[in-house]
Design an enzyme around this catalytic site. Structure first.
Site, PDB file in Angstrom:
ATOM      1  N   ASP A  64      -3.075  42.763  43.242  1.00 34.74           N
ATOM      2  CA  ASP A  64      -3.656  43.057  41.926  1.00 34.74           C
ATOM      3  C   ASP A  64      -4.969  42.289  41.796  1.00 34.74           C
ATOM      4  O   ASP A  64      -5.069  41.167  42.284  1.00 34.74           O
ATOM      5  CB  ASP A  64      -2.738  42.570  40.793  1.00 34.74           C
ATOM      6  CG  ASP A  64      -1.359  43.189  40.880  1.00 34.74           C
ATOM      7  OD1 ASP A  64      -1.270  44.360  41.259  1.00 34.74           O
ATOM      8  OD2 ASP A  64      -0.376  42.472  40.575  1.00 34.74           O
ATOM      9  N   ASP A  70      -8.781  35.961  29.153  1.00 35.64           N
ATOM     10  CA  ASP A  70      -8.970  36.612  27.844  1.00 35.64           C
ATOM     11  C   ASP A  70      -8.859  38.131  27.958  1.00 35.64           C
ATOM     12  O   ASP A  70      -8.363  38.786  27.043  1.00 35.64           O
ATOM     13  CB  ASP A  70     -10.234  36.196  27.070  1.00 35.64           C
ATOM     14  CG  ASP A  70     -11.323  35.624  27.901  1.00 35.64           C
ATOM     15  OD1 ASP A  70     -11.346  35.924  29.107  1.00 35.64           O
ATOM     16  OD2 ASP A  70     -12.146  34.884  27.351  1.00 35.64           O
ATOM     17  N   GLU A  93     -11.501  40.770  19.519  1.00 36.57           N
ATOM     18  CA  GLU A  93     -12.759  40.117  19.866  1.00 36.57           C
ATOM     19  C   GLU A  93     -13.354  40.695  21.142  1.00 36.57           C
ATOM     20  O   GLU A  93     -14.569  40.729  21.308  1.00 36.57           O
ATOM     21  CB  GLU A  93     -12.507  38.620  20.073  1.00 36.57           C
ATOM     22  CG  GLU A  93     -13.772  37.842  20.343  1.00 36.57           C
ATOM     23  CD  GLU A  93     -13.511  36.406  20.775  1.00 36.57           C
ATOM     24  OE1 GLU A  93     -12.469  36.130  21.387  1.00 36.57           O
ATOM     25  OE2 GLU A  93     -14.360  35.570  20.494  1.00 36.57           O
ATOM     26  N   GLU A  94     -12.521  41.156  22.032  1.00 30.79           N
ATOM     27  CA  GLU A  94     -13.000  41.572  23.354  1.00 30.79           C
ATOM     28  C   GLU A  94     -13.561  42.985  23.395  1.00 30.79           C
ATOM     29  O   GLU A  94     -14.017  43.427  24.445  1.00 30.79           O
ATOM     30  CB  GLU A  94     -11.864  41.458  24.382  1.00 30.79           C
ATOM     31  CG  GLU A  94     -11.316  40.060  24.553  1.00 30.79           C
ATOM     32  CD  GLU A  94     -12.363  39.063  25.045  1.00 30.79           C
ATOM     33  OE1 GLU A  94     -13.186  39.431  25.901  1.00 30.79           O
ATOM     34  OE2 GLU A  94     -12.369  37.926  24.554  1.00 30.79           O
ATOM     35  N   ASP A 115      -7.705  37.893  18.042  1.00 33.19           N
ATOM     36  CA  ASP A 115      -8.491  37.147  19.034  1.00 33.19           C
ATOM     37  C   ASP A 115      -7.475  36.819  20.124  1.00 33.19           C
ATOM     38  O   ASP A 115      -6.635  35.941  19.945  1.00 33.19           O
ATOM     39  CB  ASP A 115      -9.059  35.865  18.398  1.00 33.19           C
ATOM     40  CG  ASP A 115      -9.833  35.013  19.402  1.00 33.19           C
ATOM     41  OD1 ASP A 115      -9.857  35.355  20.595  1.00 33.19           O
ATOM     42  OD2 ASP A 115     -10.399  33.991  18.973  1.00 33.19           O
ATOM     43  N   LEU A 117      -7.475  35.424  23.086  1.00 35.63           N
ATOM     44  CA  LEU A 117      -7.448  34.083  23.654  1.00 35.63           C
ATOM     45  C   LEU A 117      -8.549  33.266  22.997  1.00 35.63           C
ATOM     46  O   LEU A 117      -9.723  33.595  23.135  1.00 35.63           O
ATOM     47  CB  LEU A 117      -7.662  34.134  25.162  1.00 35.63           C
ATOM     48  CG  LEU A 117      -6.936  32.994  25.831  1.00 35.63           C
ATOM     49  CD1 LEU A 117      -5.481  33.356  26.043  1.00 35.63           C
ATOM     50  CD2 LEU A 117      -7.569  32.655  27.136  1.00 35.63           C
ATOM     51  N   ASP A 118      -8.158  32.270  22.272  1.00 31.27           N
ATOM     52  CA  ASP A 118      -9.120  31.433  21.555  1.00 31.27           C
ATOM     53  C   ASP A 118      -9.247  30.087  22.267  1.00 31.27           C
ATOM     54  O   ASP A 118      -8.244  29.481  22.625  1.00 31.27           O
ATOM     55  CB  ASP A 118      -8.638  31.232  20.118  1.00 31.27           C
ATOM     56  CG  ASP A 118      -9.550  30.300  19.359  1.00 31.27           C
ATOM     57  OD1 ASP A 118     -10.694  30.695  19.088  1.00 31.27           O
ATOM     58  OD2 ASP A 118      -9.136  29.165  19.071  1.00 31.27           O
ATOM     59  N   GLU A 279     -10.794  35.428  13.274  1.00 29.29           N
ATOM     60  CA  GLU A 279     -10.689  33.971  13.403  1.00 29.29           C
ATOM     61  C   GLU A 279     -10.562  33.341  12.005  1.00 29.29           C
ATOM     62  O   GLU A 279      -9.548  32.737  11.676  1.00 29.29           O
ATOM     63  CB  GLU A 279     -11.891  33.391  14.170  1.00 29.29           C
ATOM     64  CG  GLU A 279     -11.883  33.803  15.644  1.00 29.29           C
ATOM     65  CD  GLU A 279     -12.982  33.190  16.498  1.00 29.29           C
ATOM     66  OE1 GLU A 279     -12.701  32.791  17.635  1.00 29.29           O
ATOM     67  OE2 GLU A 279     -14.138  33.128  16.039  1.00 29.29           O
TER      68      GLU A 279
HETATM   69  P1  AHG Z   1     -13.264  32.016  21.804  1.00 31.50           P
HETATM   70  O1  AHG Z   1     -12.721  31.288  22.992  1.00 31.50           O
HETATM   71  O2  AHG Z   1     -12.275  32.994  21.216  1.00 31.50           O
HETATM   72  O3  AHG Z   1     -14.608  32.645  22.065  1.00 31.50           O
HETATM   73  O4  AHG Z   1     -13.472  31.000  20.601  1.00 31.50           O
HETATM   74  C1  AHG Z   1     -14.070  29.746  20.843  1.00 31.50           C
HETATM   75  C2  AHG Z   1     -14.455  29.146  19.547  1.00 31.50           C
HETATM   76  C3  AHG Z   1     -13.391  28.339  18.836  1.00 31.50           C
HETATM   77  O5  AHG Z   1     -12.149  28.344  19.413  1.00 31.50           O
HETATM   78  C4  AHG Z   1     -13.930  26.951  18.822  1.00 31.50           C
HETATM   79  O6  AHG Z   1     -13.674  26.355  17.590  1.00 31.50           O
HETATM   80  C5  AHG Z   1     -15.385  27.117  19.046  1.00 31.50           C
HETATM   81  O7  AHG Z   1     -15.525  28.285  19.785  1.00 31.50           O
HETATM   82  C6  AHG Z   1     -15.992  25.979  19.785  1.00 31.50           C
HETATM   83  O8  AHG Z   1     -17.352  26.187  19.821  1.00 31.50           O
HETATM   84  P2  AHG Z   1     -18.388  25.058  20.299  1.00 31.50           P
HETATM   85  O9  AHG Z   1     -18.202  24.940  21.774  1.00 31.50           O
HETATM   86  O10 AHG Z   1     -19.713  25.617  19.901  1.00 31.50           O
HETATM   87  O11 AHG Z   1     -18.060  23.803  19.548  1.00 31.50           O
HETATM   88 MN    MN Z   2     -11.849  32.470  19.225  1.00 33.24          MN
HETATM   89 MN    MN Z   3     -11.334  34.655  22.185  1.00 28.81          MN
END
Ligand code: AHG
Ligand code: MN
Ligand code: MN
Length: 336
Positions: A64, A70, A93-94, A115, A117-118, A279
């Site tokens: 695979d 994400d 988000e994706e 979202d 994967l955050d 978010e």
């Molecule tokens: P994601 O991984 O869904 O794109 O979200 C990331 C976000 C959030 O989780 C976090 O609070 C923020 O990005 C951190 O951003 P900085 O690196 O700018 O602080």
């Molecule tokens: Mn996020």
């Molecule tokens: Mn995300």
């Protein structure tokens, strides 16, 4: 006698039974989602093995192609939710556009935003990451859901939740009747009620922000953070600073310990970085249900009327008194 063990499934069904006329459809949405979450959790817990099991973009030992986590999480949720007959549309988000339910599956009355994967920048360092979701009732009449279904204001959410994949994996959710937390028991693969009716302290002593952006903030934010760093034992100052960089994890800590999490707009990014629909809104709903508050600086997050699916918003969220004080500093900025 030992404590009663309550699985998330039982909790959801019990909650629904309290609403006369409930069809069970809504329980089914949350149940399907729980399955997707367990699939993501299984993959997240293997993240550190990626160099052994295969590198992202290349084929793994099973033949695979190894996907970015994400993208994997995005597909896991979509696939778990597309055929239950309870949703009419999804958005994540994706994906730039809304995600339609395939033609051959029935369409239901609910809308799911997520979202998948955050905190993805934290994956390779084995630091907590999460998943966030938000559920609405559809506003379109029937058939395929629409963009309008996916861009409703946050106060119309009927449920919201998040999962933290941390030292243990937890799911926290609300259906507008308080906030409840469940911890995954990996040996039986069930989320068990561990935090009933979570209440955020009225005031905390921790602030959470990416302070590397300090020079780009406006005066109100700078002064507020400086204020939190001053000494005053009466108001528990100086506050401690904690910033994980996974919003879910930072807000989970804020929910349990109190304090404030902020991602303000700045001179480079006037609306900050965080997204309103999947978010800020779900986390604002949870924080308010736990007795806290969430603002964009000018208004309650849940009152913001969205104009686009992926729009960003400044976010100030946490203990009621901390958010109120932060707003005073922000408003003093505009008065000057
Ligand atoms: P994601 O991984 O869904 O794109 O979200 C990331 C976000 C959030 O989780 C976090 O609070 C923020 O990005 C951190 O951003 P900085 O690196 O700018 O602080
Ligand atoms: Mn996020
Ligand atoms: Mn995300």
């Amino acid at each position: 006698m030992s404590n009663k063990v309550i699985t998330i499934e039982r909790h959801i069904i019990d909650g629904e039974r309290q609403h006369p006329g409930a069809t069970g459809n809504f329980s089914a949405v949350l149940r399907d989602l729980t399955l997707a979450i367990k699939v993501i959790w299984r993959e997240v817990s293997k993240a550190g093995l990626v160099n052994i099991l295969g590198v992202v973009g290349k084929e793994n030992i099973h033949g695979d192609v190894v996907k970015k986590l994400d993208v994997f999480a995005d597909e896991a949720i979509y696939k778990a939710m597309d055929h239950g007959g309870h949703l009419c549309v999804m958005a994540s988000e994706e994906n730039e556009d809304v995600l339609h339910i395939p033609d051959d599956y029935p369409k239901g009355k609910y809308v799911l935003l997520f979202d998948p994967l955050d905190g993805s920048s934290n994956i390779d360092a084995n630091v907590s990451i999460g998943t966030i979701f938000s559920i609405y009732r559809r506003v379109s009449n029937s058939g395929k859901g629409t963009l309008a279904d996916c861009t409703q204001p946050g106060y119309k959410q009927i449920a919201a939740g998040y999962v933290v994949y941390g030292s243990s994996t937890m799911m926290v959710y609300t259906t507008g009747d308080g906030v409840h937390g469940f911890t995954l028991d990996p040996s039986i693969g069930e989320f068990l009620l561990s935090h009933e009716n979570i209440r955020v302290p009225k005031r905390g002593r921790i602030y959470s922000v990416n302070e590397g952006n300090y020079r780009y903030w406006d005066e109100g934010v700078k002064k507020y953070i400086k204020y939190l760093q001053e000494e005053d034992k009466g108001t528990s100052r100086p506050y401690s600073a904690r910033y994980i960089g996974s919003m879910v994890a930072d807000i989970h800590r804020t929910l349990l310990y109190g304090g404030i999490f902020l991602y303000p707009g700045d001179t480079r990014y006037p609306k900050g970085k965080l997204r309103l629909m999947y978010e800020a809104n779900p986390l604002a709903f949870i924080m308010e249900q736990a007795g806290g508050a969430a603002s964009n600086g000018d208004q309650r997050i849940l009152d913001v009327i969205p104009s686009t699916l992926h729009q960003k918003t400044p976010l100030f969220i946490g203990s009621e008194e901390d958010v109120a004080l932060c707003k005073e500093f922000l408003q003093a900025r505009t008065a000057r």
